[in-house]
Every structure is written in structure tokens, then in C-alpha cells.
Design a protein around this motif. Structure first.
Motif, short mmCIF file in Angstrom:
data_model
loop_
_atom_site.label_atom_id
_atom_site.label_comp_id
_atom_site.label_asym_id
_atom_site.label_seq_id
_atom_site.Cartn_x
_atom_site.Cartn_y
_atom_site.Cartn_z
N ASP A 109 1.04 -1.29 -0.23
CA ASP A 109 -0.33 0.16 -0.14
C ASP A 109 0.84 0.86 -0.68
O ASP A 109 2.15 1.11 -0.41
N LEU A 110 0.25 2.17 0.45
CA LEU A 110 1.23 3.82 0.34
C LEU A 110 2.13 4.24 1.82
O LEU A 110 2.01 4.84 1.88
N SER A 111 1.79 2.86 2.84
CA SER A 111 2.23 3.28 3.81
C SER A 111 3.41 3.94 3.96
O SER A 111 4.71 4.65 4.08
N SER A 112 4.50 3.63 2.85
CA SER A 112 6.01 3.72 2.48
C SER A 112 6.15 5.15 2.51
O SER A 112 7.48 5.79 1.88
N LEU A 113 4.82 5.42 1.45
CA LEU A 113 4.83 7.17 1.22
C LEU A 113 5.22 8.22 2.17
O LEU A 113 4.68 9.21 0.75
N GLN A 114 4.31 7.81 3.21
CA GLN A 114 3.64 8.69 3.72
C GLN A 114 4.26 10.09 4.20
O GLN A 114 5.66 10.05 4.14
N ASP A 115 4.27 11.02 3.77
CA ASP A 115 4.59 12.32 3.76
C ASP A 115 5.47 12.74 2.99
O ASP A 115 6.21 13.77 2.97
N ARG A 116 5.26 12.33 2.50
CA ARG A 116 6.10 12.74 0.30
C ARG A 116 4.46 13.05 -0.67
O ARG A 116 2.90 12.61 -0.45
N HIS A 117 5.04 14.65 -1.37
CA HIS A 117 4.26 15.03 -1.93
C HIS A 117 3.87 13.56 -3.29
O HIS A 117 5.11 13.34 -3.71
N ILE A 118 2.92 13.81 -3.74
CA ILE A 118 2.73 12.48 -4.76
C ILE A 118 1.75 12.52 -5.87
O ILE A 118 1.28 13.78 -5.25
N ALA A 119 1.06 12.76 -6.43
CA ALA A 119 -0.36 12.38 -7.47
C ALA A 119 -0.31 10.85 -7.76
O ALA A 119 0.49 10.15 -7.90
N LEU A 120 -1.38 10.79 -7.81
CA LEU A 120 -1.95 9.36 -8.75
C LEU A 120 -2.08 9.93 -10.14
O LEU A 120 -2.79 10.68 -11.24
N ARG A 121 -2.47 8.29 -11.25
CA ARG A 121 -2.09 8.38 -11.91
C ARG A 121 -3.70 6.73 -12.92
O ARG A 121 -2.54 6.26 -12.09
N PHE A 122 -4.93 6.96 -12.64
CA PHE A 122 -5.63 6.30 -13.31
C PHE A 122 -5.85 5.84 -14.61
O PHE A 122 -5.58 6.58 -14.91
#
Length: 480
Positions: free
Chosen positions: A444-457
Motif C-alpha cells: 500500500d502507500l505506507s512507505s510514501l507517508q509525508d511525501r508529495h505525490i500524484a495519482l494517475r488512474f
């Protein structure tokens, strides 16, 4: 970075969260009438005949372990405010309150009466105001009034214009909204008569703001018909409610044709001041297509209660009043009854992709809270059996994660994604989307906590309604 809260459902009802998209189409979805049970309440009592004039509100009621509805009728120059209760939201009964026995000549469900005609009341649930947790807002004889109650049944209501929220200058058919935390938490959407006359319009939507529900602090025109509407369309009213990350408005469009009729169009806002009509401007709720042929009770007009829809199971339930006729109809009979219609959770609008031309949408960047990516979507023909290449699947919905520079984060690409191949509502209102690590285990996204991300669907033969990120804290709150 964008100021969205991904722990709330992010709807694709407008372009607010979209950075860019290709080969997708937004589609507005209509609630489905529950024809097996409609109408759910008809004017059967002497104090209700000939019409249930207005459906005021429907809320879940913890005290009775079910649901409570409020509505208004009109009798002998009085407005009669009543209540009904239900264990399941479908079958309704009238409780004996014994508050107004003399008015009805016996046991009844009347809470109070007002000695004049009133128009479209709204009941607000305001738990932050411990002294007045229930408020009722209504229009009568040129002014808006605000009453209050401690239990939603016993009401204190002002009786003269000196105690009114507004003076003259505003039209009828106003609805109220409570927006806790906003600069003006109380507001009424109504008609500014002077502004309408200045623009040669009869009906358009004005926002009255208030800090305390006692005096008006601002008045602003927020919505008018435009060149796309044509000369026969007016905005009869708009009700609004908070839904997850947005405010949703329900514009009642009045078509001055022969015969007249009305429908409901969606609008959306983030701050209650600026409203955008949802495109495409399809009807969100309207009389049935063959209504006049089948003699439907709601063949002339439909109008949802100004309270928020209620979630029952995996559906949003919209309670509404319907009538065989509408304003100006020479066949008007005022025979209003109440009905119920159901909408998929988060199902106001979706981004759709065809089978022949897969599409994609990328969100604006946001701070990742960690946790699980939950999707609300629908995939058609999503059968992978016999396919070695995912691109050959009939339909899919999958996601990849981008960093702040727009590059795919390793381990979170479309090739690592475990796509969805079915209607997520079949396994609950939303379904978890994960990525597979080198061992084939879901990530899941736990390793990306507190990072700025965007999602592409990425979609093929699919519909995407919303997404959210569920953290451990959210899961515990939902379970409780």
C-alpha cells in the motif's frame, strides 16, 4: 501543492482535483427511484389534505434507532409542521405527539403550527450549539425566520417580523445550509428580487450569509441562468449539503414550457461562495421519461429534501417530494407525495473510458498520509482469463503513483498495480487498490507517508467515481 485532503472521498464531480486527463468523459448519474415502495408517504390525514406541501428534512435518529422525517402541510391559512418515523427508512408511521390536539381534534403527529403560509422550511442539525442543537429556517410573508429546538420536536418559533432573520427584498423558496468552520457557518440560498429585476430575470440564486443565525452579514448572487439555458429556464431554488470534500448543490430548474416541469441539476463548491454547475449539464434528478403515460405521482416535479442524503447500506438515499404538476401548470392539483430514490455511494458523476480507447486521469499533487488507496469504480467485462498481457483485458481500472516531478515512483507503476476487474460496490462501497512487490505480495502507500505525490488512474471500459486514502486512524474510526 494542492490543498486536498485525501482521507476524504475525492469526487470526480468537477475538475478541481484533476491536473490533466485524456480520452475520458464525465457522466452525471441519476438516483434510481425505489418504485416498489413509492410513494412512501401520502396525505392521508385530515390535516394533510390535499397535499404534503414540503418535505423539510430526513435524518438518522439515534434516540429511536431509526430515521425521522419532518414535513409541512397547509390548513385554513396555517402552516402545519409534522413528523414521521421509520425503523428502516422505507416504511413510515406518524407518532402521536399530543402537542396540538385541539388543532386536529384528536391524536396527531403535529409539532406546531404557524399562523401564515410558509415556504420550503429547512431543518439544520447543529450539535456544536448545545443550547439550540436543532434549527428550522423558513420563509413567510416576505421574511425568513429561524426557530430552534433542543430535541427536534418541541420548537420555539418567532411569530412576528421584528424577530425575523431578514427584512423584505428576498423571494420565497429559500433553503438553509450549515457549514461548520466556514466564515459564515449559516446561510440561506434564496432569490434577491432587486438583483433579479436588474438583470431582467425572475428567478436566480442568491446566498445570504450569517455568523450567528440571527442576523444576515452578507448577500451575494451566486448562480444565474446563462446563454446555454435559453429563455424558458429559471432557477426556482437550490438546496445544498456537505458531502465528503465538497458542497453539493441541487438546482431546481424551472422550464416555462407547456406543460411546465422541473428537474434537478448539480452544482459544486468548495467554500459555499463560488458555485460551478457540473458539466455536462445533464439532469441529476428528473420526472420519469414516460411519467405522463404511466400516471406517475411525480410526473410534473421532483424536489429532494434540503437535508443531506442518508447512507443506508451501500446507497445514498434521497428523499423527495413529487407532484403531477408544477408552477403555472393549468392542470395543477397540489397533490404532493413523498418518495425515495437511491444513488451509488459517491455516485454523483464518474469519469468513463471506452473499451476501444483506454483513457487516463492524473490528479494534482498532494501530501500522502500513508495507508490504503481505496477506489470507487465500475469495470465492464474485466475478465483476465487466458490473457498474458494486461493490455488485452476487456476492462480494467488501475493506478500508478507519481513523485513531485511527475515521474513514476519505482514499485508503484502501472506494471506493479493489481488492477480492479469488477464493480467495487460488489465487495463494499469501495475496494482497495494495491501494488505487488518482487515477492508478489500487496503493497500500500505506507512507505510514501509525508511525501508529495500524484495519482494517475488508467481506465478501459470502466467508470471511476472517487478515491480516498484510508489510514489506520480512519479504519479504526469507521469500525467504531
Amino acid at each position: 501543492m494542492h490543498d486536498l485532503d485525501p482521507t476524504q472521498s475525492q469526487l470526480f464531480i468537477d475538475d478541481h482535483i484533476i491536473a490533466h486527463q485524456t480520452l475520458l468523459q464525465r457522466v452525471v448519474h441519476q438516483p434510481i427511484r425505489w418504485s416498489r415502495v413509492n410513494p412512501i408517504l401520502t396525505p392521508d390525514m385530515p390535516w394533510e389534505s390535499p397535499s404534503l406541501a414540503f418535505l423539510i428534512a430526513v435524518y438518522a435518529d439515534e434516540d429511536i434507532g431509526g430515521y425521522r422525517a419532518w414535513y409541512m402541510t397547509q390548513q385554513s391559512g396555517h402552516s402545519v409542521f409534522c413528523t414521521a418515523v421509520s425503523a428502516d427508512g422505507v416504511d413510515w408511521t406518524r407518532p402521536d405527539l399530543d402537542f396540538c390536539r385541539d388543532f386536529a381534534g384528536g391524536p396527531n403527529n403535529i409539532m406546531f403550527t404557524f399562523p401564515a403560509a410558509c415556504d420550503q422550511p429547512t431543518i439544520l442539525r447543529d450539535p456544536q450549539d448545545t443550547e439550540r442543537p436543532w434549527k428550522i429556517v423558513f420563509y413567510s410573508v416576505g421574511s425568513y425566520y429561524v426557530g430552534h429546538s433542543t430535541d427536534g420536536l418541541r420548537w420555539t418559533v418567532p411569530q412576528n417580523p421584528d424577530q425575523a432573520l431578514t427584512a423584505s427584498g428576498y423571494g420565497d423558496r429559500g433553503t438553509a445550509l450549515l457549514a461548520p468552520g466556514a466564515d459564515e457557518p449559516y446561510m440561506v440560498f434564496t432569490r434577491d428580487l432587486e438583483d433579479a429585476r436588474a438583470h431582467q430575470l425572475v428567478r436566480c440564486i442568491c446566498r445570504l450569509g450569517s455568523h450567528d443565525a440571527r442576523t444576515v452579514s452578507s448577500s451575494t448572487m451566486v448562480l444565474r441562468p446563462d446563454l446555454e439555458d435559453g429563455p424558458d429556464v429559471e432557477f426556482y431554488q437550490m438546496s445544498a449539503f456537505r458531502y465528503e470534500s465538497v458542497y453539493v448543490g441541487l438546482i431546481k430548474r424551472y422550464f416555462k414550457t407547456e406543460p411546465t416541469f422541473s428537474d434537478i441539476e448539480l452544482a459544486v463548491s468548495r467554500d459555499t461562495h463560488t458555485w460551478q454547475r457540473v458539466r455536462p449539464r445533464q439532469a441529476f434528478f428528473a420526472p420519469p421519461p414516460n411519467a405522463r403515460e404511466i400516471g406517475a405521482f411525480d410526473m410534473g416535479t421532483v424536489c429532494p429534501a434540503p437535508s443531506p442524503p442518508i447512507r443506508i447500506g451501500d446507497a445514498l438515499c434521497f428523499y423527495y417530494y413529487g407532484s403531477a404538476s408544477f408552477h403555472g401548470d393549468r392542470f395543477m392539483t397540489h397533490d404532493r407525495c413523498f418518495g425515495i430514490a437511491k444513488l451509488r455511494v459517491d455516485g454523483f458523476a464518474s469519469l468513463n473510458a471506452s473499451k476501444n480507447r483506454p483513457g487516463q486521469v492524473t490528479t494534482r499533487p498532494f501530501m500522502c498520509p500513508g495507508g490504503k488507496l481505496m477506489l470507487n469504480g465500475l469495470v465492464y467485462g474485466g475478465n483476465l482469463w487466458g490473457y498474458d498481457d494486461l493490455e488485452e483485458a476487456d476492462g480494467y481500472l488501475r493506478a500508478e503513483v507519481l513523485d513531485s516531478d511527475g515521474q513514476v515512483i519505482p514499485g508503484f507503476s502501472r506494471h506493479n498495480a493489481r488492477p480492479l476487474f469488477k464493480d467495487t460496490v460488489g465487495v463494499g462501497p469501495v475496494s482497495e487498490h494495491a501494488w505487488l512487490d518482487a515477492s508478489g505480495l500487496p503493497r500500500d502507500l505506507s512507505s510514501l507517508q509525508d511525501r508529495h505525490i500524484a495519482l494517475r488512474f488508467l481506465l478501459r471500459s470502466a467508470e471511476l467515481y472517487s478515491f480516498r486514502i484510508e489510514t489506520d486512524r480512519d479504519a479504526l474510526r469507521s469500525a467504531s
